[in-house]
Design an enzyme around this catalytic site. Structure first.
Site, PDB file in Angstrom:
ATOM      1  N   HIS A  10      29.587   2.486   1.252  1.00  0.00           N
ATOM      2  CA  HIS A  10      28.494   2.175   0.315  1.00  0.00           C
ATOM      3  C   HIS A  10      28.778   0.898  -0.479  1.00  0.00           C
ATOM      4  CE1 HIS A  10      26.140   3.325  -3.503  1.00  0.00           C
ATOM      5  NE2 HIS A  10      25.243   3.083  -2.566  1.00  0.00           N
ATOM      6  N   HIS A  52      23.014  -5.260  -6.073  1.00  0.00           N
ATOM      7  CA  HIS A  52      22.302  -3.997  -6.216  1.00  0.00           C
ATOM      8  C   HIS A  52      21.256  -4.004  -7.322  1.00  0.00           C
ATOM      9  CE1 HIS A  52      21.666   0.045  -7.896  1.00  0.00           C
ATOM     10  NE2 HIS A  52      21.682   0.435  -6.627  1.00  0.00           N
TER      11      HIS A  52
HETATM   12  O1  G3P Z   1      21.214   3.198   0.826  1.00  0.00           O
HETATM   13  C1  G3P Z   1      21.751   4.285   0.162  1.00  0.00           C
HETATM   14  C2  G3P Z   1      21.954   3.997  -1.294  1.00  0.00           C
HETATM   15  O2  G3P Z   1      22.602   2.753  -1.438  1.00  0.00           O
HETATM   16  C3  G3P Z   1      20.676   3.989  -2.057  1.00  0.00           C
HETATM   17  O3  G3P Z   1      20.845   3.893  -3.417  1.00  0.00           O
HETATM   18  O4  G3P Z   1      20.900   2.716  -5.549  1.00  0.00           O
HETATM   19  O5  G3P Z   1      22.982   2.871  -4.179  1.00  0.00           O
HETATM   20  O6  G3P Z   1      21.133   1.393  -3.463  1.00  0.00           O
HETATM   21  P1  G3P Z   1      21.499   2.660  -4.178  1.00  0.00           P
HETATM   22 MG    MG Z   2      21.902   0.687  -1.529  1.00  0.00          MG
END
Ligand code: G3P
Ligand code: MG
Length: 251
Positions: A10, A52
């Site tokens: 992630h 992000h």
């Molecule tokens: O793509 C999965 C996840 O990254 C979605 O939430 O806020 O971490 O981008 P976020």
């Molecule tokens: Mg994401």
């Protein structure tokens, strides 16, 4: 449909390195992650950049909305010191830098289209151009933004695109089919064995974010989940080196 690895890092290996930076992607690769997830948006001059948030404060030494700043300004910012002095001087990567790095590391990506205040259609157009120019690597696009998913389907009909959700709507299958999505990405906290079974029975690849506890990941894989997105690929891969449930593997 491309094969989605059972563990995806992630924002890179974001527990060990500053999220959405080349350093975090390199660490993910060093920890044997096959794919990273990352967030792509547009600068003021319509360049695809990875970050992000809507604003610069949390992960850089800049201030204000990302989409108000041109790439030349964004590239000067320090996107590493907030995390650790070791990463001082790490930059906000462009999508093009990222694809190049991943290609040479033999990795793939779940590229999340994150409009963050920019025009979702324009963002999809710029991402499609970048993907057209880049060397080929496994890519799964995704977005919380329905307009972005629809636009990606139109621009890149052969490229898989996941539909990102925080919760599962009752009529999810109808919406999913209407959007032409290729996978369902959902917050693992919104999932239970019944909902997972419904999705798996419909032959829809199921991706869960953000799972950092290997026991929880094992439970999700037991429900038929295809892939978990984790901040800590090193811990997850050490605990679960292979997909434990053939039913959950997509091919
Ligand atoms: O793509 C999965 C996840 O990254 C979605 O939430 O806020 O971490 O981008 P976020
Ligand atoms: Mg994401």
């Amino acid at each position: 449909m491309i094969e989605i690895p059972h563990i995806v890092a992630h924002r890179g290996a974001s527990i060990e390195a500053p999220e959405n930076t080349i350093a975090a992607f390199r660490v993910a690769g060093a920890r044997q992650a096959k794919w990273i997830e990352c967030d792509v948006t547009l600068s003021a001059d319509n360049q695809c950049v990875l970050i992000h948030d809507d604003t610069l404060e949390r992960t850089t030494n800049g201030t204000g909305p990302i989409h108000m700043q041109p790439l030349s300004v964004l590239r000067e910012l320090d996107a590493g010191s907030w995390f650790s002095d070791i990463y001082k001087g790490e930059r906000i990567p462009t999508l093009s830098d990222t694809l190049e790095t991943l290609f040479f590391m033999d990795m793939g990506a779940n590229l999340e289209i994150k409009p963050s205040g920019c025009d979702p259609v324009r963002l999809c157009q710029e991402v499609a151009k970048e993907l057209g120019r880049a060397k080929k690597l496994p890519i799964l696009l995704s977005s919380f933004d329905d307009n972005a998913v629809a636009e990606i389907r139109r621009l890149l009909p052969d490229m898989p695109c996941g539909w990102l959700l925080e919760t599962l709507p009752v009529n999810w299958h109808e919406e999913y089919t209407k959007l032409g999505a290729s996978a369902l990405h959902i917050d693992h906290k919104a999932l239970d064995p019944g909902k997972a079974a419904e999705i798996v029975a419909a032959n829809v690849p199921l991706v869960c974010y953000t799972v950092n506890d290997p026991d929880r990941a094992r439970e999700l894989f037991g429900w038929g989940v295809t892939s978990v997105i984790t901040d800590d690929p090193a811990k997850m891969i050490a605990a679960i080196p292979r997909h434990p449930n053939p039913q959950g593997r997509n091919k």
